[in-house]
Design an enzyme around this catalytic site. Structure first.
Site, PDB file in Angstrom:
ATOM      1  N   HIS A  52      -2.190  -9.949  12.374  1.00  0.00           N
ATOM      2  CA  HIS A  52      -1.685  -8.681  11.853  1.00  0.00           C
ATOM      3  C   HIS A  52      -1.355  -7.824  13.077  1.00  0.00           C
ATOM      4  O   HIS A  52      -2.202  -7.673  13.976  1.00  0.00           O
ATOM      5  CB  HIS A  52      -2.754  -8.009  10.986  1.00  0.00           C
ATOM      6  CG  HIS A  52      -2.421  -6.585  10.636  1.00  0.00           C
ATOM      7  ND1 HIS A  52      -1.242  -6.244  10.002  1.00  0.00           N
ATOM      8  CD2 HIS A  52      -3.083  -5.416  10.859  1.00  0.00           C
ATOM      9  CE1 HIS A  52      -1.208  -4.923   9.839  1.00  0.00           C
ATOM     10  NE2 HIS A  52      -2.308  -4.403  10.359  1.00  0.00           N
TER      11      HIS A  52
ATOM     12  N   CYS B 169      -3.502  -3.383   4.526  1.00  0.00           N
ATOM     13  CA  CYS B 169      -2.564  -4.398   5.034  1.00  0.00           C
ATOM     14  C   CYS B 169      -2.965  -5.819   4.655  1.00  0.00           C
ATOM     15  O   CYS B 169      -2.287  -6.777   5.019  1.00  0.00           O
ATOM     16  CB  CYS B 169      -2.453  -4.297   6.552  1.00  0.00           C
ATOM     17  SG  CYS B 169      -2.092  -2.655   7.133  1.00  0.00           S
TER      18      CYS B 169
ATOM     19  N   GLU C 224       0.846  -1.192   0.000  1.00  0.00           N
ATOM     20  CA  GLU C 224       0.000   0.000   0.000  1.00  0.00           C
ATOM     21  C   GLU C 224       0.883   1.244   0.000  1.00  0.00           C
ATOM     22  O   GLU C 224       0.408   2.345   0.253  1.00  0.00           O
ATOM     23  CB  GLU C 224      -0.981  -0.006   1.175  1.00  0.00           C
ATOM     24  CG  GLU C 224      -0.369  -0.110   2.547  1.00  0.00           C
ATOM     25  CD  GLU C 224      -1.408  -0.047   3.651  1.00  0.00           C
ATOM     26  OE1 GLU C 224      -2.129   0.957   3.721  1.00  0.00           O
ATOM     27  OE2 GLU C 224      -1.478  -0.994   4.455  1.00  0.00           O
TER      28      GLU C 224
HETATM   29  N1  CAA Z   1       2.086   2.295  30.916  1.00  0.00           N
HETATM   30  C1  CAA Z   1       1.432   1.275  30.311  1.00  0.00           C
HETATM   31  N2  CAA Z   1       0.403   1.469  29.436  1.00  0.00           N
HETATM   32  C2  CAA Z   1       0.032   2.747  29.197  1.00  0.00           C
HETATM   33  C3  CAA Z   1       0.660   3.843  29.816  1.00  0.00           C
HETATM   34  C4  CAA Z   1       1.738   3.586  30.714  1.00  0.00           C
HETATM   35  N3  CAA Z   1       2.412   4.563  31.297  1.00  0.00           N
HETATM   36  N4  CAA Z   1       0.055   4.979  29.373  1.00  0.00           N
HETATM   37  C5  CAA Z   1      -0.921   4.591  28.506  1.00  0.00           C
HETATM   38  N5  CAA Z   1      -0.942   3.254  28.417  1.00  0.00           N
HETATM   39  C6  CAA Z   1      -1.808   2.413  27.576  1.00  0.00           C
HETATM   40  C7  CAA Z   1      -3.254   2.874  27.512  1.00  0.00           C
HETATM   41  O1  CAA Z   1      -3.977   2.466  28.646  1.00  0.00           O
HETATM   42  C8  CAA Z   1      -3.698   2.185  26.232  1.00  0.00           C
HETATM   43  O2  CAA Z   1      -3.944   0.829  26.507  1.00  0.00           O
HETATM   44  P1  CAA Z   1      -5.306   0.120  25.982  1.00  0.00           P
HETATM   45  O3  CAA Z   1      -5.310   0.270  24.481  1.00  0.00           O
HETATM   46  O4  CAA Z   1      -5.166  -1.294  26.416  1.00  0.00           O
HETATM   47  O5  CAA Z   1      -6.435   0.850  26.610  1.00  0.00           O
HETATM   48  C9  CAA Z   1      -2.457   2.234  25.349  1.00  0.00           C
HETATM   49  O6  CAA Z   1      -1.350   2.529  26.226  1.00  0.00           O
HETATM   50  C10 CAA Z   1      -2.493   3.289  24.259  1.00  0.00           C
HETATM   51  O7  CAA Z   1      -2.873   4.499  24.841  1.00  0.00           O
HETATM   52  P2  CAA Z   1      -3.849   5.500  24.079  1.00  0.00           P
HETATM   53  O8  CAA Z   1      -5.058   4.761  23.587  1.00  0.00           O
HETATM   54  O9  CAA Z   1      -4.071   6.682  24.949  1.00  0.00           O
HETATM   55  O10 CAA Z   1      -2.921   5.888  22.846  1.00  0.00           O
HETATM   56  P3  CAA Z   1      -3.167   6.958  21.734  1.00  0.00           P
HETATM   57  O11 CAA Z   1      -4.555   7.487  21.772  1.00  0.00           O
HETATM   58  O12 CAA Z   1      -2.061   7.952  21.773  1.00  0.00           O
HETATM   59  O13 CAA Z   1      -2.965   6.150  20.345  1.00  0.00           O
HETATM   60  C11 CAA Z   1      -3.458   4.482  18.730  1.00  0.00           C
HETATM   61  C12 CAA Z   1      -3.106   4.765  20.204  1.00  0.00           C
HETATM   62  C13 CAA Z   1      -4.872   4.938  18.452  1.00  0.00           C
HETATM   63  C14 CAA Z   1      -3.354   2.979  18.474  1.00  0.00           C
HETATM   64  C15 CAA Z   1      -2.475   5.228  17.804  1.00  0.00           C
HETATM   65  O14 CAA Z   1      -1.161   4.764  18.030  1.00  0.00           O
HETATM   66  C16 CAA Z   1      -2.793   5.083  16.335  1.00  0.00           C
HETATM   67  O15 CAA Z   1      -3.602   5.809  15.783  1.00  0.00           O
HETATM   68  N6  CAA Z   1      -2.122   4.121  15.628  1.00  0.00           N
HETATM   69  C17 CAA Z   1      -2.285   3.899  14.212  1.00  0.00           C
HETATM   70  C18 CAA Z   1      -3.564   3.163  13.862  1.00  0.00           C
HETATM   71  C19 CAA Z   1      -3.481   1.686  14.144  1.00  0.00           C
HETATM   72  O16 CAA Z   1      -2.432   1.081  14.252  1.00  0.00           O
HETATM   73  N7  CAA Z   1      -4.663   1.038  14.222  1.00  0.00           N
HETATM   74  C20 CAA Z   1      -4.711  -0.405  14.447  1.00  0.00           C
HETATM   75  C21 CAA Z   1      -5.926  -1.046  13.816  1.00  0.00           C
HETATM   76  S1  CAA Z   1      -5.947  -0.646  12.045  1.00  0.00           S
HETATM   77  C22 CAA Z   1      -4.909  -1.781  11.321  1.00  0.00           C
HETATM   78  O17 CAA Z   1      -4.597  -2.773  11.909  1.00  0.00           O
HETATM   79  C23 CAA Z   1      -4.382  -1.507   9.943  1.00  0.00           C
HETATM   80  C24 CAA Z   1      -3.047  -0.895  10.075  1.00  0.00           C
HETATM   81  O18 CAA Z   1      -2.021  -1.604  10.043  1.00  0.00           O
HETATM   82  C25 CAA Z   1      -2.967   0.536  10.284  1.00  0.00           C
END
Ligand code: CAA
Length: 388
Positions: free
Chosen positions: A234, A112, A80
């Site tokens: 994945h 993906c 992609e």
């Molecule tokens: N110690 C341990 N854990 C901690 C922590 C700490 N100090 N602080 C936060 N965390 C945890 C949170 O509790 C959370 O855990 P859960 O998901 O189990 O609740 C985790 O860390 C992540 O925290 P946030 O949700 O607050 O993180 P965020 O909002 O900044 O972003 C995300 C997370 C949305 C995944 C972001 O990284 C993102 O947008 N990523 C890209 C999209 C993605 O990968 N999507 C996956 C599905 S889509 C797909 O699979 C296709 C593809 O390849 C893209």
């Protein structure tokens, strides 16, 4: 019907990486969030001298014998982050890898997921044409942008797989369950170099697709979690796969739950240190499981969950073969990790903005890139690929 599946598998990532503890500090986040909450410890960084074509060539070249190069009659290139809207990456591979000219070449896209579709096309083609060999490559650069929530989930690399009859690694079963839905969880318009993503929505849809397909799989096949030795997910970031696995773990006994969690740890060893590689991610996880599990044996059934935003999901199983270790490139990832160079966060940020773009002629310094196949620049809007 003759058994068909993955006979060889090989991986490549560039020689540069960043450390996620350092990235967390630079982004004013707790390191625990990146290391545990997201489940990533390091991230592959792409120099301007690598792209999806060179990465795919570097992955495939390490596993192909002269006989393979003569026997391959189809190259399926899943990505992609392709470099051309017309010409397929597979055609470049045919030349770079010295493959037979009597070869079909094609590029496929569905976020993906495309690598899985390519693998299934290869399986069905070889089943109809015993003796044929198909090269399937999944090569991508995951870019979300500096200072974005997705930044910690970036990464890059290529997985190459050789699909044959009587394969050494795994047979690909004919039990696939798949599902599509037109949603906007993650996408990249043709004018954009970074993905657009509704992060939390995408993570929820991923889990929903897995659960739905798992239920459908069990209903159609009559199998249960007890039929599975392990899973390869994945892994856009490794915590995502762990969440999916936890969703079905209560179906297993306590002993099996512990065993499945141990196999999951084996399946994410490499992904934690590479990051997301989109199409290749689930197959890097499979490679990680095959390489790092201490208990896998012939006949074990593995569940493979492929997810591509937009969205499409597929769940199927694969059966481990007696000589599976012989189909792997021995010590490949360990050598890569031992040799690669860590970049400071400012150095990574600079490289992030130096990816080859635009139409101007450009000569790139390839002397610092130890990979065999590199991108030497752009001349008359043609990418200059060389082996060095
Ligand atoms: N110690 C341990 N854990 C901690 C922590 C700490 N100090 N602080 C936060 N965390 C945890 C949170 O509790 C959370 O855990 P859960 O998901 O189990 O609740 C985790 O860390 C992540 O925290 P946030 O949700 O607050 O993180 P965020 O909002 O900044 O972003 C995300 C997370 C949305 C995944 C972001 O990284 C993102 O947008 N990523 C890209 C999209 C993605 O990968 N999507 C996956 C599905 S889509 C797909 O699979 C296709 C593809 O390849 C893209």
């Amino acid at each position: 019907m003759v058994p068909v599946g993955i006979d060889k598998i090989s991986f490549f990532a560039p020689h540069l990486y960043t450390d996620m503890t350092e990235l967390a500090r630079a982004r004013n986040e707790e390191p625990g969030k990146y290391l545990v909450g997201i489940g990533q410890t390091e991230q592959a960084v792409v120099p301007p001298t690598q792209d999806v074509v060179t990465m795919a060539a570097n992955a495939a070249d390490q596993m192909l014998t002269a006989a393979d190069r003569q026997a391959i009659d189809t190259i399926i290139f899943a990505t992609e982050s392709g470099i051309d809207n017309s010409k397929s990456g597979a055609v470049y591979l045919q030349r770079l890898l010295g493959l037979n000219e009597w070869t079909r070449t094609i590029e496929m896209k569905q976020a993906c997921y495309a690598g899985t579709y390519g693998l299934m096309q290869a399986r069905d083609y070889v089943a109809l044409h015993p003796g044929s060999k198909v090269l399937v490559v999944a090569s991508d650069i995951a870019r979300y942008g500096l200072h974005t929530p997705g930044e910690v989930t970036q990464g890059a690399g290529a997985v190459a797989m050789l699909v044959t009859e009587n394969p050494r690694i795994v047979t690909l079963e004919r039990d696939n369950q798949f599902k599509s839905a037109d949603i906007m969880d993650f996408w990249r318009p043709v004018y954009a170099t970074e993905a657009l993503v509704d992060g939390h929505f995408s993570a929820d849809v991923y889990r929903d697709f897995f659960k739905t397909l798992w239920e459908r799989y069990k209903a159609v096949t009559g199998r249960t979690i007890h039929d599975f030795k392990g899973f390869a997910f994945h892994l856009p970031y490794t915590k995502q796969g762990l969440k999916a696995l936890r969703d079905i773990l209560p179906e297993a006994s306590e002993t099996q739950q512990a065993a499945l969690l141990a196999e999951f740890e084996a399946s994410r060893v490499y992904n934690k240190r590479i990051g997301n590689l989109y199409t290749g991610s689930v197959y890097l996880s499979l490679l990680s499981l095959l390489s790092n599990s201490t208990t896998l044996q012939a006949g074990d059934r593995l569940g493979i969950f492929s997810y591509g935003s937009g969205a499409e999901g597929e769940f199927y199983s694969a059966i481990v073969q007696p000589d599976f270790k012989q189909g792997l490139v021995s010590g490949q990832l360990e050598t890569l990790f031992a040799k690669r160079q860590q970049l400071s966060i400012p150095a990574y940020e600079q490289l992030f903005n130096e990816q080859l773009s635009g139409a101007e002629d450009r000569v790139l310094d390839i002397s610092q890139d130890p990979a065999k196949f590199v991108l030497a620049g752009l001349q008359r809007q043609q990418r200059q690929y060389v082996a060095h």
